[in-house]
Design a protein around this motif. Structure first.
Motif, PDB file in Angstrom:
ATOM      1  N   ASN A  43       0.929  -1.309  -0.023  1.00 46.91           N
ATOM      2  CA  ASN A  43      -0.064   0.032  -0.072  1.00 46.91           C
ATOM      3  C   ASN A  43       0.846   1.256  -0.021  1.00 46.91           C
ATOM      4  N   GLU A  44       0.820   1.953  -1.046  1.00 45.98           N
ATOM      5  CA  GLU A  44       1.789   3.029  -1.030  1.00 45.98           C
ATOM      6  C   GLU A  44       1.354   4.189  -0.206  1.00 45.98           C
ATOM      7  N   ASN A  45       0.101   4.418   0.209  1.00 43.85           N
ATOM      8  CA  ASN A  45      -0.518   5.301   0.966  1.00 43.85           C
ATOM      9  C   ASN A  45       0.011   4.957   2.389  1.00 43.85           C
ATOM     10  N   PHE A  46       0.292   3.601   2.816  1.00 47.43           N
ATOM     11  CA  PHE A  46       0.485   3.467   4.184  1.00 47.43           C
ATOM     12  C   PHE A  46       1.795   3.456   4.622  1.00 47.43           C
ATOM     13  N   LYS A  47       2.131   4.439   5.319  1.00 41.78           N
ATOM     14  CA  LYS A  47       3.677   4.560   5.702  1.00 41.78           C
ATOM     15  C   LYS A  47       3.877   4.749   7.031  1.00 41.78           C
ATOM     16  N   PHE A  48       2.718   4.326   7.671  1.00 38.86           N
ATOM     17  CA  PHE A  48       2.717   4.800   9.440  1.00 38.86           C
ATOM     18  C   PHE A  48       3.713   3.406  10.141  1.00 38.86           C
ATOM     19  N   LYS A  49       4.297   4.032  11.011  1.00 39.39           N
ATOM     20  CA  LYS A  49       5.268   3.196  11.825  1.00 39.39           C
ATOM     21  C   LYS A  49       4.563   2.474  12.870  1.00 39.39           C
ATOM     22  N   LYS A  50       3.545   3.125  13.480  1.00 41.23           N
ATOM     23  CA  LYS A  50       2.875   2.883  14.681  1.00 41.23           C
ATOM     24  C   LYS A  50       1.336   2.420  14.209  1.00 41.23           C
ATOM     25  N   PRO A  51       0.802   1.407  15.367  1.00 42.38           N
ATOM     26  CA  PRO A  51      -0.351   1.108  15.087  1.00 42.38           C
ATOM     27  C   PRO A  51      -1.782   1.877  15.259  1.00 42.38           C
ATOM     28  N   TYR A  52      -1.259   3.071  15.813  1.00 43.06           N
ATOM     29  CA  TYR A  52      -2.511   4.291  15.777  1.00 43.06           C
ATOM     30  C   TYR A  52      -1.567   5.541  15.007  1.00 43.06           C
ATOM     31  N   TYR A  53      -2.380   6.365  14.485  1.00 44.41           N
ATOM     32  CA  TYR A  53      -2.029   7.254  13.379  1.00 44.41           C
ATOM     33  C   TYR A  53      -3.073   8.095  13.174  1.00 44.41           C
ATOM     34  N   SER A  54      -2.533   9.173  12.493  1.00 47.05           N
ATOM     35  CA  SER A  54      -3.596  10.150  11.904  1.00 47.05           C
ATOM     36  C   SER A  54      -3.168  10.866  10.861  1.00 47.05           C
ATOM     37  N   PHE A  55      -4.122  11.338  10.060  1.00 48.91           N
ATOM     38  CA  PHE A  55      -3.797  12.027   8.516  1.00 48.91           C
ATOM     39  C   PHE A  55      -4.860  13.116   8.168  1.00 48.91           C
ATOM     40  N   VAL A  56      -4.571  13.741   7.140  1.00 48.90           N
ATOM     41  CA  VAL A  56      -5.536  14.682   6.804  1.00 48.90           C
ATOM     42  C   VAL A  56      -5.943  14.175   5.209  1.00 48.90           C
ATOM     43  N   PRO A  57      -6.906  13.702   5.067  1.00 47.74           N
ATOM     44  CA  PRO A  57      -7.357  13.167   3.635  1.00 47.74           C
ATOM     45  C   PRO A  57      -7.803  14.444   2.750  1.00 47.74           C
ATOM     46  N   ARG A  58      -8.292  15.511   3.251  1.00 48.75           N
ATOM     47  CA  ARG A  58      -8.565  16.697   2.561  1.00 48.75           C
ATOM     48  C   ARG A  58      -9.058  17.710   3.702  1.00 48.75           C
ATOM     49  N   LYS A  59      -8.526  18.903   3.179  1.00 51.35           N
ATOM     50  CA  LYS A  59      -8.694  20.094   3.965  1.00 51.35           C
ATOM     51  C   LYS A  59     -10.432  20.137   4.722  1.00 51.35           C
ATOM     52  N   GLY A  60     -10.325  20.371   5.949  1.00 52.12           N
ATOM     53  CA  GLY A  60     -11.596  20.336   6.706  1.00 52.12           C
ATOM     54  C   GLY A  60     -11.744  19.026   7.576  1.00 52.12           C
ATOM     55  N   TYR A  61     -10.865  18.131   7.184  1.00 58.39           N
ATOM     56  CA  TYR A  61     -11.231  16.530   7.684  1.00 58.39           C
ATOM     57  C   TYR A  61      -9.793  16.146   8.430  1.00 58.39           C
ATOM     58  N   LYS A  62     -10.133  15.408   9.601  1.00 55.23           N
ATOM     59  CA  LYS A  62      -8.964  14.912  10.073  1.00 55.23           C
ATOM     60  C   LYS A  62      -9.421  13.345  10.520  1.00 55.23           C
ATOM     61  N   VAL A  63      -8.632  12.296  10.276  1.00 56.19           N
ATOM     62  CA  VAL A  63      -8.834  11.021  10.418  1.00 56.19           C
ATOM     63  C   VAL A  63      -7.757  10.494  11.537  1.00 56.19           C
ATOM     64  N   ILE A  64      -8.344   9.980  12.526  1.00 54.59           N
ATOM     65  CA  ILE A  64      -7.447   9.286  13.630  1.00 54.59           C
ATOM     66  C   ILE A  64      -7.899   7.788  13.750  1.00 54.59           C
ATOM     67  N   VAL A  65      -6.924   7.020  13.402  1.00 53.62           N
ATOM     68  CA  VAL A  65      -7.034   5.626  13.720  1.00 53.62           C
ATOM     69  C   VAL A  65      -6.153   5.152  14.965  1.00 53.62           C
ATOM     70  N   LEU A  66      -7.085   4.414  15.747  1.00 56.91           N
ATOM     71  CA  LEU A  66      -6.760   4.066  17.223  1.00 56.91           C
ATOM     72  C   LEU A  66      -6.561   2.513  17.102  1.00 56.91           C
ATOM     73  N   ASP A  67      -5.700   2.167  18.091  1.00 58.10           N
ATOM     74  CA  ASP A  67      -5.039   0.793  18.345  1.00 58.10           C
ATOM     75  C   ASP A  67      -5.725   0.329  19.590  1.00 58.10           C
ATOM     76  N   THR A  68      -6.814  -0.566  19.524  1.00 65.06           N
ATOM     77  CA  THR A  68      -7.263  -0.846  20.719  1.00 65.06           C
ATOM     78  C   THR A  68      -7.098  -2.456  21.190  1.00 65.06           C
ATOM     79  N   ILE A  69      -6.163  -3.014  20.607  1.00 64.70           N
ATOM     80  CA  ILE A  69      -5.601  -4.337  20.637  1.00 64.70           C
ATOM     81  C   ILE A  69      -4.645  -4.534  21.730  1.00 64.70           C
ATOM     82  N   ILE A  70      -5.069  -5.505  22.581  1.00 60.07           N
ATOM     83  CA  ILE A  70      -4.093  -5.842  23.877  1.00 60.07           C
ATOM     84  C   ILE A  70      -3.147  -7.029  23.013  1.00 60.07           C
ATOM     85  N   ASP A  71      -1.963  -6.746  22.987  1.00 63.98           N
ATOM     86  CA  ASP A  71      -1.134  -7.746  22.411  1.00 63.98           C
ATOM     87  C   ASP A  71      -0.181  -8.494  23.443  1.00 63.98           C
ATOM     88  N   THR A  72      -0.415  -8.298  24.873  1.00 62.13           N
ATOM     89  CA  THR A  72       0.171  -9.076  25.768  1.00 62.13           C
ATOM     90  C   THR A  72      -0.155 -10.162  26.305  1.00 62.13           C
TER      91      THR A  72
END
Length: 222
Positions: A43-72
Motif C-alpha cells: 500500500n503506497e499510501n500506508f507508511k505509518f510506523k505505529k498501530p495508531y496514526y492520523s492524517f488529513v485526507p482533505r482540507k477540513g477533515y481529520k482521520v484518527i485511527v486508534l489501536d485498541t488491541i491488547i497484544d500482551t
C-alpha cells in the motif's frame, strides 16, 4: 494477510487499516510491527510506523485511527495504552470534521464483559470534550448500532464473515452550519452464505439492529 492483500491492492481508492483482535499472534511470529511492515509493502499510501496514526485526507477533515488491541495476553477485551492516550490528547483538532476508526468500541452495541474496551470511559471523555463534528466508527461486536450523543456519532458496523454479513457505505456532506452523515448498510451478494449465517446466531435482530441502526441520515450542527 498475504492472501488478502492482493485483493485490496486492486481498489481504486486509498485504503487504510485498524488492528483487530485476530490480526496479531500473542507471543508468536505476526507482531504488530511486522503486520505494519507487510501492509506498507502492499500500500503506497500506508507508511505509518505505529498501530495508531492520523492524517488529513482533505482540507477540513481529520482521520484518527486508534489501536485498541491488547497484544500482551490472549483476550477479546480491548484497551488503549497510556502512550496512545497521551498522543490522542495532543493530536486534537477543534475545528475539523474528525473521523475516528477503531476496532473495539467505546460505546457497545450490547453489553459484553468479555469484549468491552477496558478504559472506554477515559477514551470517551477525551473525545467528547470537543464540540466539533465527530464520527466514531467501531467494530468487534459484529453488530449494527448507531447512537448520537451531541456532536459525536457512534457507529458500530456489522461483519462480513458472520450475520448480517454486511458492510457500510458512509457519505459525509460538509455544509456551512452542519455536517450530514448518510449511512447505508449493504448486504453481501452471497445470499446462501447469509442464510446459513443467520441460522448460527442466537438472535439475528441483535446483530442486524433496527432500521435506524442500518440506514439513516444524521446531522451534527457546527
Amino acid at each position: 494477510l498475504q492472501a488478502f492483500l492482493p485483493h485490496v491492492e486492486s481498489l481504486k481508492y486509498p485504503w487504510y487499516m485498524a488492528f483487530g483482535n485476530h490480526d496479531v499472534c500473542v507471543g508468536g511470529y505476526l507482531t504488530k510491527s511486522l503486520y505494519l511492515d507487510i501492509v506498507s509493502k502492499h500500500n503506497e499510501n500506508f507508511k505509518f510506523k505505529k498501530p495508531y496514526y492520523s492524517f488529513v485526507p482533505r482540507k477540513g477533515y481529520k482521520v484518527i485511527v486508534l489501536d485498541t488491541i491488547i497484544d500482551t495476553r490472549i483476550t477479546s477485551n480491548g484497551n488503549i495504552y497510556p502512550e496512545e492516550l497521551k498522543w490522542l490528547k495532543e493530536d486534537k483538532s477543534k475545528k475539523d470534521i474528525v473521523l475516528i476508526f477503531m476496532h473495539v468500541p467505546i460505546v457497545e452495541p450490547f453489553p459484553s464483559e468479555g469484549h468491552r474496551l477496558l478504559n472506554a470511559g477515559e477514551v470517551q471523555a477525551i473525545i467528547e470534550q470537543y464540540k466539533n463534528p465527530i464520527g466514531v466508527f467501531q467494530g468487534h461486536y459484529h453488530a449494527s448500532k448507531i447512537r448520537q450523543k451531541g456532536n459525536v456519532l457512534y457507529v458500530n458496523s456489522p461483519s462480513l464473515v458472520s450475520y448480517p454479513n454486511a458492510y457500510r457505505v458512509v457519505t459525509i456532506k460538509n455544509e456551512r452550519k452542519k455536517v450530514i452523515f448518510e449511512i447505508q448498510q449493504k448486504n453481501t451478494r452471497e445470499s446462501n452464505v447469509r442464510a446459513l449465517a443467520k441460522m448460527m446466531v442466537f438472535s439475528a435482530k441483535l446483530y442486524s439492529g433496527d432500521e435506524e441502526d442500518q440506514n439513516g441520515v444524521y446531522e451534527i450542527k457546527k
